[in-house]
Enzyme design. Structure first.
Site, PDB file in Angstrom:
ATOM      1  N   CYS A  73       2.881  -5.086   6.630  1.00  0.00           N
ATOM      2  CA  CYS A  73       2.795  -4.631   5.262  1.00  0.00           C
ATOM      3  C   CYS A  73       3.835  -3.986   4.551  1.00  0.00           C
ATOM      4  O   CYS A  73       4.957  -3.750   5.012  1.00  0.00           O
ATOM      5  CB  CYS A  73       1.681  -3.576   5.161  1.00  0.00           C
ATOM      6  SG  CYS A  73      -0.134  -4.499   5.798  1.00  0.00           S
TER       7      CYS A  73
ATOM      8  N   HIS B 210       0.826  -1.204   0.052  1.00  0.00           N
ATOM      9  CA  HIS B 210      -0.106  -0.067  -0.027  1.00  0.00           C
ATOM     10  C   HIS B 210       0.955   1.106  -0.108  1.00  0.00           C
ATOM     11  O   HIS B 210       1.950   1.218   0.097  1.00  0.00           O
ATOM     12  CB  HIS B 210      -1.182   0.111   1.302  1.00  0.00           C
ATOM     13  CG  HIS B 210      -0.262   0.123   2.605  1.00  0.00           C
ATOM     14  ND1 HIS B 210       0.209   1.247   3.105  1.00  0.00           N
ATOM     15  CD2 HIS B 210      -0.142  -1.150   3.574  1.00  0.00           C
ATOM     16  CE1 HIS B 210       0.836   0.871   4.487  1.00  0.00           C
ATOM     17  NE2 HIS B 210       0.716  -0.463   4.530  1.00  0.00           N
TER      18      HIS B 210
END
Length: 200
Positions: A171, A155
């Site tokens: 992440c 992301h």
């Protein structure tokens, strides 16, 4: 008598050291993650160091074109182009204890994604919002690519200064311009290889 006093003194010093270690560990658990700052608007004028800027590089792999290869220890995401080349992006990765490896596929894509921190993340960081709508102040950034059935994503970020570091909860983050570029290049179903060490 002298030995008893000495033993007592050493015991007190050891107990004080243990108490300090526990206090520091507790403070570290409660300290906000560097990369999780809900509401902060990304300073997209920050220029990444040259080695973390998006660029075409020579890259040898047996993976087919279109595959994403993440090298956690190098802090790079490679999008295989074929002919011994790959588009390389600088990334931020999971901090110690939150790095992982595996083989997954992109199962979903989202523009300006909403953010619902997982329960485990809330437990570690109770100050986080339970939900945050997508937008410039969202730590998920401009785009998100969801990885398999995991809670992890590739992301964007509202903290471009964290690219090249290990601060996330697992992440992989890119600056907003780079994640937008990657988002346009790869479809749902793309194979993603996450490696801790470079391929030999």
């Amino acid at each position: 008598m002298i030995d008893l006093r000495r033993l007592l003194g050493l015991t007190l010093i050891a107990a004080a050291g243990l108490a300090l270690s526990i206090t520091q560990a507790s403070a570290q658990l409660q300290r906000p993650d560097v990369g999780d700052e809900p509401g902060l608007i990304a300073d997209d004028s920050i220029e990444l160091p040259p080695e973390f800027q998006k660029q075409m590089v020579l890259y040898r792999t047996t993976e087919p074109p279109g595959t994403i290869i993440i090298s956690t220890n190098e802090r790079y995401l490679y999008l295989v182009q074929g002919n011994g080349r790959a588009m390389r992006y600088g990334i931020g990765v999971g901090r110690d204890g939150f790095q992982w490896q595996g083989l997954v596929k992109i199962t979903r894509k989202a523009e300006w994604p909403d953010w619902t921190p997982p329960a485990e993340m809330i437990q570690r960081q109770p100050y986080l919002p339970r939900f945050m709508a997508g937008g410039p102040g969202n730590p998920m950034g401009a785009r998100a690519l969801y990885l398999g059935a995991t809670v992890y994503r590739i992301h964007g970020t509202n903290r471009p200064d964290t690219i090249g570091t290990a601060v996330s909860s697992g992440c992989f983050r890119l600056v907003n311009a780079d994640v937008t570029d990657l988002y346009e290049r790869v479809p749902v179903g793309t194979k993603v290889v996450i490696r801790q060490k470079p391929e030999i």
